[in-house]
Design a protein around this motif. Structure first.
Motif, short mmCIF file in Angstrom:
data_model
loop_
_atom_site.label_atom_id
_atom_site.label_comp_id
_atom_site.label_asym_id
_atom_site.label_seq_id
_atom_site.Cartn_x
_atom_site.Cartn_y
_atom_site.Cartn_z
N LEU A 55 45.86 15.64 77.20
CA LEU A 55 46.72 15.34 78.35
C LEU A 55 47.38 13.97 78.20
O LEU A 55 48.57 13.82 78.50
N ALA A 56 46.61 12.98 77.73
CA ALA A 56 47.18 11.65 77.50
C ALA A 56 48.25 11.72 76.41
O ALA A 56 49.28 11.04 76.49
N SER A 57 48.00 12.54 75.40
CA SER A 57 48.99 12.72 74.33
C SER A 57 50.28 13.29 74.89
O SER A 57 51.38 12.82 74.58
N ARG A 58 50.16 14.33 75.71
CA ARG A 58 51.35 14.95 76.29
C ARG A 58 52.04 14.02 77.29
O ARG A 58 53.27 13.99 77.37
N ALA A 59 51.24 13.25 78.03
CA ALA A 59 51.82 12.34 79.02
C ALA A 59 52.60 11.20 78.36
O ALA A 59 53.55 10.67 78.94
N THR A 60 52.19 10.82 77.15
CA THR A 60 52.86 9.72 76.45
C THR A 60 53.94 10.20 75.48
O THR A 60 54.59 9.39 74.84
N MET A 61 54.10 11.51 75.37
CA MET A 61 55.19 12.09 74.56
C MET A 61 55.89 13.18 75.38
O MET A 61 55.92 14.36 74.98
N PRO A 62 56.45 12.80 76.54
CA PRO A 62 56.97 13.81 77.47
C PRO A 62 58.13 14.63 76.92
O PRO A 62 58.34 15.77 77.35
N ALA A 63 58.87 14.07 75.97
CA ALA A 63 60.07 14.76 75.47
C ALA A 63 59.83 15.46 74.13
O ALA A 63 60.74 16.09 73.59
N GLU A 303 54.69 7.82 82.92
CA GLU A 303 55.84 8.57 83.43
C GLU A 303 55.36 9.81 84.19
O GLU A 303 54.45 10.52 83.74
N ALA A 304 55.99 10.07 85.35
CA ALA A 304 55.59 11.21 86.17
C ALA A 304 55.80 12.51 85.41
O ALA A 304 56.74 12.66 84.63
N GLY A 305 54.92 13.45 85.65
CA GLY A 305 55.00 14.75 85.00
C GLY A 305 53.68 15.48 85.15
O GLY A 305 52.70 14.92 85.66
N GLN A 306 53.63 16.73 84.72
CA GLN A 306 52.42 17.52 84.90
C GLN A 306 51.19 16.91 84.21
O GLN A 306 50.12 16.84 84.82
N PRO A 307 51.29 16.43 82.95
CA PRO A 307 50.09 15.85 82.32
C PRO A 307 49.53 14.67 83.10
O PRO A 307 48.31 14.56 83.28
N ARG A 308 50.42 13.77 83.58
CA ARG A 308 49.93 12.64 84.36
C ARG A 308 49.27 13.12 85.65
O ARG A 308 48.21 12.61 86.05
N GLN A 309 49.85 14.13 86.29
CA GLN A 309 49.29 14.63 87.55
C GLN A 309 47.91 15.24 87.32
O GLN A 309 47.00 15.06 88.14
#
Length: 323
Positions: A55-63, A303-309
C-alpha cells in the motif's frame, strides 16, 4: 466491525502473488523446508506487514505500477516477520499460533529453529539483491531490533519495575521496527523525499505500537477462540504489558503475585481479575488510540488516493479491534 481482510481488498491480488512467490522462494531448497513453507505461508495470517509495504508502494507511486523491487521488499518483510514468529514460539514454548499448532510443535524444535534461521538468511540474500544500500540498512536494523526486543523481554520477565517507556521501547523492537522501517523502505524504492520517507517511518512506528498495545489488551479481554491461545498467556510467562503496568499502582496485591511468579494455585486468575478491575485496560486503550491517531496524522501527508485511505483505515481498524 470491518475486517482486516476486507480492508486489504485493494491489494488482494498482490498478496496472493506474494504467498505463491514466498512458497517458491523458500521451498525450492529442501523437502522439509518445502513442507515448512507450505505450513508457514498457508497458515491463514492476515499478512498485514507486506500489505502495508504494498500500500505504501502504491501510495508513493500513484501514477505508475509498483516495481518488482517493491514486491520483493514485501516478500522480504513477510519472511523476516515469519522467521521471528517461528523463533519466538520456540523461546516461549507456545503450542498454538492463530489457533493452529506452531511450527516447532508440528516439526520439532530443531526444524523450527533451522527454518527460522533459513528465512532470516534468505531474506538477507534477497535484501542484498535489491541493490539499494539505504534499504539494506533499514531492514538489517530490523533484524537486530527483533533480537534486541527478544533479549529485553527475556531479561525483564516478572520485573515489576518495568516502566511504560521500557515497555514501548521493547514493543518497538519486537513489533513496530519492522513495520516502520519496511514502510519507509517502500518510499525509498519509490524515490520519495527524505521528509516523506520520515513520515512513512513514523506512520509505521506508531501503527506498530498501537497494534502491539491492542494485542496486549486482548490478552486480558479476548477469548481462547479469538486469541488462538489461552487468555493471560503473556502475563503467565512473565511478560508484563501496558494493562499490567498501569494497574500496578492501583492494585498492590498484583505486585505480590508477580514477585512469586504466579507459583500458587489460582494466582494467574487472581492477577487477571485485578487487572480487569483496575483502570489498566482503559489507560492502555488510550495509549493505543494516541498512537493510532499519530499514525493517521503522519500518513495524511501522502497524496490522497485509495492506498493512502486504506493505510488510514488500517490505523483506525487497529483500535476498533477492542470494540
Amino acid at each position: 466491525m470491518t475486517s482486516a481482510t476486507s480492508l486489504l481488498s485493494p491489494v488482494e491480488a498482490d498478496l496472493r502473488l506474494l504467498t505463491d512467490n514466498l512458497k517458491q522462494l523458500v521451498s525450492a531448497r529442501h523437502p522439509i523446508l518445502h513442507a515448512a513453507a507450505e505450513y508457514l505461508f498457508g497458515a491463514g495470517g492476515k499478512q498485514l506487514r507486506p500489505a502495508i509495504v504494498l500500500l505504501a508502494s502504491r501510495a508513493t507511486m500513484p501514477a505508475e505500477e509498483i516495481t518488482l523491487r517493491h514486491r520483493r521488499l514485501a516478500e522480504i518483510t513477510e519472511m523476516i516477520h515469519t522467521a521471528s514468529l517461528v523463533h519466538d514460539d520456540v523461546v516461549d514454548e507456545s503450542a498454538l499460533r492463530r489457533g493452529i499448532p506452531t511450527v516447532h510443535s508440528h516439526f520439532g524444535n530443531r526444524v523450527a529453529i533451522l527454518a527460522g534461521d533459513f528465512l532470516f538468511a534468505q531474506s538477507s540474500w534477497y535484501l542484498a539483491n535489491l541493490d539499494n544500500l539505504e534499504v539494506v540498512k533499514l531492514l538489517s536494523e530490523v533484524i537486530m531490533d527483533l533480537a534486541e526486543g527478544e533479549i529485553q523481554q527475556g531479561l525483564s520477565r516478572f520485573s515489576k519495575d518495568l516502566s511504560i517507556d521500557d515497555y514501548l521501547n521493547k514493543s518497538y523492537y519486537k513489533t513496530a521496527s519492522l513495520i516502520a522501517n519496511s514502510t519507509k523502505a517502500a518510499g525509498v524504492l519509490s524515490g520519495v523525499s527524505p521528509e516523506m520517507a520520515e513520515y512513512l517511518y513514523q506512520y509505521g512506528r506508531h501503527l506498530g505500537l498501537a497494534f502491539q498495545i491492542v494485542d496486549d489488551i486482548l490478552d486480558f479481554t479476548g477469548s481462547m477462540e479469538s486469541l488462538g491461545k489461552p487468555a493471560g498467556s503473556d502475563l503467565k510467562s512473565g511478560n508484563l504489558t501496558a494493562p499490567v503496568l498501569y494497574a500496578l499502582p492501583e492494585q498492590p496485591y498484583l505486585e505480590v503475585l508477580i514477585e512469586r511468579e504466579f507459583s500458587q494455585e489460582n494466582d494467574i486468575e487472581q492477577a487477571l481479575q485485578l487487572v480487569r478491575d483496575s483502570q489498566g485496560i482503559p489507560q492502555a486503550r488510550e495509549l493505543a488510540r494516541e498512537n493510532s491517531q499519530k499514525a493517521v496524522e503522519y500518513i495524511s501527508h501522502l497524496e490522497a488516493g485509495q492506498p493512502r485511505q486504506v493505510l488510514i483505515d488500517l490505523a483506525n481498524y487497529v483500535v476498533s479491534r477492542l470494540s
